[in-house]
Design an enzyme around this catalytic site. Sequence first.
Site, short mmCIF file in Angstrom:
data_model
loop_
_atom_site.label_atom_id
_atom_site.label_comp_id
_atom_site.label_asym_id
_atom_site.label_seq_id
_atom_site.Cartn_x
_atom_site.Cartn_y
_atom_site.Cartn_z
N THR A 146 -31.32 2.75 7.00
CA THR A 146 -31.70 2.86 5.46
C THR A 146 -30.90 1.82 4.66
OG1 THR A 146 -29.66 4.39 5.01
CG2 THR A 146 -31.86 5.35 5.63
N CYS A 201 0.85 -1.35 0.09
CA CYS A 201 0.06 -0.06 -0.03
C CYS A 201 0.82 1.41 -0.16
CB CYS A 201 -1.08 -0.04 1.20
SG CYS A 201 -2.26 1.26 1.18
N THR A 219 -25.91 2.57 12.50
CA THR A 219 -27.08 2.63 11.51
C THR A 219 -27.89 3.87 11.22
OG1 THR A 219 -28.93 1.11 10.74
CG2 THR A 219 -28.74 1.74 12.98
N TYR A 220 -28.44 3.84 10.09
CA TYR A 220 -29.21 4.94 9.58
C TYR A 220 -30.33 4.51 9.43
CZ TYR A 220 -24.28 6.95 8.92
OH TYR A 220 -23.16 7.14 9.18
C1 LIG Z 1 -24.27 -0.77 4.91
C2 LIG Z 1 -25.60 -0.26 4.91
C3 LIG Z 1 -26.55 -1.25 4.30
C4 LIG Z 1 -26.00 0.29 6.53
C5 LIG Z 1 -27.21 0.87 6.44
N1 LIG Z 1 -27.48 2.14 5.59
C6 LIG Z 1 -27.63 1.28 7.88
O1 LIG Z 1 -28.12 2.30 8.05
O2 LIG Z 1 -27.72 0.61 8.62
#
Ligand SMILES: CC(C)C[C@H](N)C(=O)O
Length: 479
Positions: free
Chosen positions: A376, A122, A373-374
């Site tokens: 989504t 790297c 986590t979001y």
């Molecule tokens: C890696 C992604 C699928 C995570 C997802 N956006 C979440 O909010 O947990």
Amino acid sequence: MLDFTNSLELKTVDLDKINGNNNTNSVILGCQMCDTVPAKDGQTVPKKIIPASSKDTETQALFVDAFLQNNRLDHVVQLMGYHPQYLECFLRTQQYLMKGDGALPFHYRHYIAIMAASRHMCTYLVHLHEQEFILQGGDPEWLKGTSHVPKKLRDLNELNKLLAHRPWLICKSHIQKLARSTNSKDNWSISELVQALILMAHFHSLCSFVYGCGIKSEIDHNGGFTYRPQSPVEKNANDFDSSDSSSTNGDINSEPEVGIELLMERMKKLVEEGEEETTQEERVKRFEKVESQSVEIAANTVRPSPKAEVLKYVDDAEYCYQDFAKRNSVEDIPTFRATDYSWEDHGFSLSNRLYMDIGNQLEDKFSVATNMTYYTMGEVRDVDTTAFRRAIWSYIHCLYGIMHDDYNYGQVNQLLERNLKAYIKTMTCYPERLTRKDYDNVMREFKHSEKVHVNLMLLEARFQAELLYALRGVMQFMT
Ligand SMILES: CC(C)C[C@H](N)C(=O)O
């Protein structure tokens, strides 16, 4: 036990909002890959990294910290800027490792970073730390290669190699050899060694992130890494049928991708079905199935030719990852059971004891990486992604022969399709072989920030796997 249950609810940095009226072309574009978003005038605007002049105050403050810490705002930090909560822990730990209290002199720490990054060729990280090494008063002679450094550092070569590629081979004797070398000048104290091991694991896994996201060399560096360009053979294969995205090297993209919709359906089903009652025997069987199947998952086989500027820091450059399932029966290495040695119950306190406070710092970082986590997935909102995130983490540990007794490995096969497994395996075990196409062709419905999120999880899961083996070796030596 891995705790994926305490979800840490977050908001991604909204790049579109941040970019606002900014001309994104005016920022240094650190990453080669990009999503493009349609702009108002119908043209496309590159969407690659968080610009240095982020309007998100939290991210902006972190960038200022990073600049002061590293004497630059590097591309790794700009990319991690998508996930400020993670970036905060990452910067705090890295600052502590490189500049905080600890047994090792500062120039040693940077030299160890160079040696670790060199295991994966790297150049990006090697160049960054060569500069820092000099800034910390390091002897320029050492940058001619490991044959020019004190024996004490050179003695790390073997551990560096095993830790990077086959950490399950590390045992008491490797630690003993360094800590009890006959010449006292070359001895490693156990505190020094623990710091060195953590540094090596940190930089091996950071290589995975650098390659996994296709991070480009800094503007003041010559060459450096971009996604490995295609060889003429690969190019021809692609030209042959450029409309067919399955015509890539290795195994990646050999079958159509499971879309987000299907993935969500499967996750929902798992939640509805609840925890299935399984015997320990059945769990072991499922783990072993995933483990043996991973042998069939061919990571990219095309290795980039190593560069002399990095080879000088490497011993036995050919040595690389070998499937845990294919380990030599003579070595008789059993599966690593997280119930026998886990980060939470063992590694955390041992590292804290031998290298003050590092356990707490790493714990925070692991916790953010596993719980972030979001809610989504691509364009879909309010999704519980726990099962998917846990499957990724568990699969990486499986590649290193680490089994978590409380996890049902059947879920790995339900949630991670072959293409994604192949990407994960290449990125974790042979990151230098990744190509731009691999990045583009996996998780296609995910947003760019989500791919970075997955990459952060890969980084941390690999880091923890290396750390568990290293600290277990130290523990064996001490008892
Ligand atoms: C890696 C992604 C699928 C995570 C997802 N956006 C979440 O909010 O947990």
